[in-house]
Scaffold this active site. Structure first.
Site, PDB file in Angstrom:
ATOM      1  N   ASP A   1      -0.274  -0.275  -4.387  1.00  0.00           N
ATOM      2  CA  ASP A   1      -1.723  -0.037  -4.376  1.00  0.00           C
ATOM      3  C   ASP A   1      -2.001   1.263  -3.640  1.00  0.00           C
ATOM      4  OD1 ASP A   1      -4.451  -0.086  -4.286  1.00  0.00           O
ATOM      5  OD2 ASP A   1      -4.624  -2.024  -3.265  1.00  0.00           O
TER       6      ASP A   1
ATOM      7  N   LYS B   1       0.835  -1.186   0.000  1.00  0.00           N
ATOM      8  CA  LYS B   1       0.000   0.000   0.000  1.00  0.00           C
ATOM      9  C   LYS B   1       0.878   1.247   0.000  1.00  0.00           C
ATOM     10  CE  LYS B   1      -3.871  -2.335   0.494  1.00  0.00           C
ATOM     11  NZ  LYS B   1      -4.957  -2.328  -0.491  1.00  0.00           N
TER      12      LYS B   1
ATOM     13  N   LYS C   1     -12.727  -8.465  -7.932  1.00  0.00           N
ATOM     14  CA  LYS C   1     -13.138  -8.987  -6.623  1.00  0.00           C
ATOM     15  C   LYS C   1     -14.528  -9.588  -6.763  1.00  0.00           C
ATOM     16  CE  LYS C   1     -10.074  -6.246  -3.841  1.00  0.00           C
ATOM     17  NZ  LYS C   1      -9.807  -5.008  -3.104  1.00  0.00           N
TER      18      LYS C   1
ATOM     19  N   GLU D   1      -1.667   0.322  -8.666  1.00  0.00           N
ATOM     20  CA  GLU D   1      -3.072  -0.052  -8.548  1.00  0.00           C
ATOM     21  C   GLU D   1      -3.875   1.140  -8.028  1.00  0.00           C
ATOM     22  OE1 GLU D   1      -3.534  -3.857  -6.657  1.00  0.00           O
ATOM     23  OE2 GLU D   1      -5.484  -3.295  -5.841  1.00  0.00           O
TER      24      GLU D   1
ATOM     25  N   ASP E   1      -8.856  -1.301  -9.479  1.00  0.00           N
ATOM     26  CA  ASP E   1      -9.467  -2.164  -8.454  1.00  0.00           C
ATOM     27  C   ASP E   1     -10.825  -1.554  -8.074  1.00  0.00           C
ATOM     28  OD1 ASP E   1     -10.198  -3.557  -6.198  1.00  0.00           O
ATOM     29  OD2 ASP E   1      -8.398  -3.154  -5.039  1.00  0.00           O
TER      30      ASP E   1
HETATM   31 MG   LIG Z   1      -6.548  -2.570  -4.241  1.00  0.00          MG
END
Ligand SMILES: [Mg+2]
Length: 378
Positions: free
Chosen positions: A193, A168, A267, A218, A243
């Protein structure tokens, strides 16, 4: 039907640009039919995100309409559960409904598969060579931006055999930590991300991450703005993976049409379940956009579903390493259990059903409310 909720602490704070997660509130639905029984797991996180509803919203929707819809659909079928293939159409297209659809679809699929003595992988026709998949790891933003904690977490993930690391980032937490991880692990497949935390003005700063051989950035910009991602993709020397922007099957098509991303995190819970994700994946494959199956820090049942699906998607088109790590690596305890991850690889479950059921005695503790929704058909 029964709804069961249990709170499990995360092993460590999960920090993202969008917030910090301390506890994983897990919600399960159990569907009991005359000849079979199945469990589904809700993927929604306690806190929710910019595009994903929090668990309590999905729970409320399950109580107020999800349970009713499955009961009505069963009544219309003379008391038989609908087929797994029919489940998605029982629910609407709002984010809460797609999460509901994914959870109920999983429970019905599980009941159907157990009755037939088949695994989800068998039902998805996962072939030889795809029964074992590489596992990626994800690390959050450590408390206090502590570089030593980050390096330790990455070291643990790499020692565990992680085939890919997703870390992250956020404004103020990007070049230095990414550079440190790259210095520690020169050959690691590394992606970052941002959870939508940057702006177009940050294009140059994000582009500098290319110096650290980053696979992709991301979700650099807020989820709503697909066209800004299209423009950023032209300005930046690194591929964009979307995402949160891929918040519905329709948005996946929009992103592909506008060339907003070169890679995609799909997802299943967000998209509405197994079937919806396969449709979205087919569109990505046709556009030459590789995909990985992302998760919401699920327990073992939800992860097992993602695992079988990821195997089938990998068979359909070459993709990226997915988020398929052992829930025990981020949860204090996993009420379901998960196949062992060995040197960065995990085997898709072969037993009947979607995955291991939650441990009912554990769920029956004082911290786990259970609610029954009995039905009789006349
Ligand atoms: Mg993500």
């Amino acid at each position: 039907m029964e709804l069961v909720r249990v709170d499990v602490p995360f092993r460590f704070e999960i920090g993202t640009a969008a917030g910090v997660h301390h506890t994983r509130s897990l919600l399960f639905v159990r569907v009991v039919a005359a000849e079979s029984e199945g469990w589904g797991e809700c993927a929604a996180l306690g806190e929710g995100t910019a595009v994903d509803p929090p668990m309590v919203d999905v729970e409320e929707a399950a109580v107020t309409r999800g349970v009713r819809r499955l009961i009505d659909a069963s009544a219309a079928r003379g008391g038989e559960l609908p087929a797994e293939l029919e489940m998605a159409q029982l629910f609407g297209s709002a984010p809460v409904d797609r999460m509901l659809a994914a959870m109920f679809e999983m429970a019905v699929a599980d009941a159907e598969l157990r009755l037939a003595g088949r695994s989800l992988a068998t039902a998805l026709e996962v072939g030889p060579g795809y029964g074992t998949l590489p596992v990626g790891a994800a690390v959050g933003i450590p408390p206090g931006h502590d570089l030593a904690i980050l390096r330790e977490q990455v070291a643990v993930a790499v020692a565990g055999g992680a085939a890919r690391l997703r870390m992250k980032i956020a404004p103020g937490w990007d070049r230095e930590p990414v550079g440190a991880v790259r210095a520690d692990h020169p050959d690691l497949v590394l992606q970052v991300d941002a959870n939508g935390a940057y702006r177009m003005e940050d294009a140059d700063r994000l582009g500098e991450l290319a110096a650290f051989d980053v696979l992709c950035v991301e979700q650099p910009l807020p989820p709503a703005d697909l066209m800004a991602h299209t423009e950023l993709a032209r300005r930046m020397p690194l591929p964009i993976c979307l995402d949160e922007s891929l918040s519905s099957p329709r948005r996946v098509l929009d992103a592909l049409r506008n060339e907003s991303c070169a890679m995609a995190c799909l997802k299943p819970a967000r998209l509405g379940g197994l079937r919806a994700t396969r449709v979205a994946h087919a569109a990505c494959a046709a556009a030459g956009v590789p995909v990985f199956v992302g998760g919401f820090f699920e327990a073992g049942l939800g992860r097992a579903s993602n695992l079988a699906l990821a195997a089938r998607l990998a068979q359909d088109a070459a993709g990226l390493v997915g988020d398929l790590s052992d829930p025990a690596s981020y949860l204090e305890w996993d009420p379901c259990g998960y196949p062992p991850v060995r040197e960065g690889w995990v085997s898709v479950p072969e037993g009947p059903g979607v995955g291991a059921w939650p441990d009912v005695p554990v769920l029956g503790g004082p911290d786990a409310p259970r609610r029954w929704f009995p039905t009789t058909y006349t």
